[in-house]
Design a protein around this motif. Sequence first.
Motif, PDB file in Angstrom:
ATOM      1  N   GLY A   3      30.900 -14.577 156.396  1.00  0.00           N
ATOM      2  CA  GLY A   3      30.265 -13.270 156.423  1.00  0.00           C
ATOM      3  C   GLY A   3      30.294 -12.618 157.789  1.00  0.00           C
ATOM      4  N   SER A   4      30.701 -13.364 158.810  1.00  0.00           N
ATOM      5  CA  SER A   4      30.847 -12.804 160.148  1.00  0.00           C
ATOM      6  C   SER A   4      31.829 -13.669 160.924  1.00  0.00           C
ATOM      7  CB  SER A   4      29.496 -12.746 160.880  1.00  0.00           C
ATOM      8  OG  SER A   4      28.990 -14.050 161.100  1.00  0.00           O
ATOM      9  N   ILE A   5      32.275 -13.158 162.071  1.00  0.00           N
ATOM     10  CA  ILE A   5      33.127 -13.932 162.964  1.00  0.00           C
ATOM     11  C   ILE A   5      32.554 -13.841 164.374  1.00  0.00           C
ATOM     12  CG2 ILE A   5      35.251 -13.631 161.631  1.00  0.00           C
ATOM     13  CD1 ILE A   5      36.082 -11.510 163.710  1.00  0.00           C
ATOM     14  N   LEU A   6      32.973 -14.766 165.218  1.00  0.00           N
ATOM     15  CA  LEU A   6      32.611 -14.733 166.632  1.00  0.00           C
ATOM     16  C   LEU A   6      33.869 -14.437 167.429  1.00  0.00           C
ATOM     17  CD1 LEU A   6      30.199 -17.794 167.008  1.00  0.00           C
ATOM     18  CD2 LEU A   6      29.622 -15.389 166.638  1.00  0.00           C
ATOM     19  N   THR A   7      33.818 -13.413 168.265  1.00  0.00           N
ATOM     20  CA  THR A   7      34.956 -13.063 169.105  1.00  0.00           C
ATOM     21  C   THR A   7      34.688 -13.504 170.538  1.00  0.00           C
ATOM     22  OG1 THR A   7      34.090 -10.871 169.694  1.00  0.00           O
ATOM     23  CG2 THR A   7      35.395 -11.038 167.673  1.00  0.00           C
ATOM     24  N   GLY A   8      35.768 -13.707 171.289  1.00  0.00           N
ATOM     25  CA  GLY A   8      35.636 -14.084 172.694  1.00  0.00           C
ATOM     26  C   GLY A   8      35.263 -15.531 172.909  1.00  0.00           C
ATOM     27  N   MET A   9      35.521 -16.400 171.923  1.00  0.00           N
ATOM     28  CA  MET A   9      35.134 -17.807 172.048  1.00  0.00           C
ATOM     29  C   MET A   9      35.869 -18.508 173.177  1.00  0.00           C
ATOM     30  SD  MET A   9      34.667 -19.040 168.077  1.00  0.00           S
ATOM     31  CE  MET A   9      34.047 -20.653 168.565  1.00  0.00           C
TER      32      MET A   9
END
Length: 252
Positions: A100-106
């Motif tokens: 339902g979401s993503i994390l960017t800049g990991m």
Amino acid sequence: VYITSDADKDYGDGSTTNVSSSKMSDRSTARGSNRVKGMSVLQTLPPRPFAIPPAMLEKSEVEKFRQVLNRHSIDTSQWGKAEGTKTVEHLFWEVNKQRGSILTGMSGTSGTLKRVTRLLKIRLIADIFGVEHVLVSRMQFMHDGRHVQRRQVPLKKLKWNISSQEDITPHDQTFYAEDCPHTDSWHSSCVNALQERLGLSERVLQTQFEQDVHMYSYHTEDNVKSSGYPGLNTLYCVHQVTFRVVDPDHPR
């Protein structure tokens, strides 16, 4: 349940109405009103721990996920403990299981991590004896086990088709686009959401519901300070779609 609609009130999505955005995007598509206002919420049960089935989560993967958050200077020690906050496990499930979401800049430097979620809000309007009514849910189950009374239109998170494990830059402009190539189509998701939430057949949806294209709107809210995940900024991309009931007296 139909309740009388109010032209000065927008029934929120439960994610962006209780926090303030540091930037309301000028990419907003204003074919209809896209105001987002706060709503009064009545707590009906005391807090209790949010339970996620253990079989769904690998403890080692959750711990790696926690370490990524900590490397980006996000203090998760009070997540799930302070009132209104969610757990690391909940975010892990949302990102890796629910999609339902993503994390960017990991893979970036500290402070570049951002949560991105795309929401579909559906307004169902019926004209009953000359008065427009909108369908809302009056009960919502929260992440921490409480259920609250709030007026909320049907809501669906669009599913992502890319993984947060990939090297995703937080500056990718496709994430802000109205038609994002990395999630399910909001067009097809409308039908799926109505079938899931209302249990209506595709035939009924095709014959008894008509989209009001003039009421459609799209907007983004960037760098929102998350109350559920303190320290983690969020980009919300919100589609609001309106359907009108063709025949309110129809048996279904």
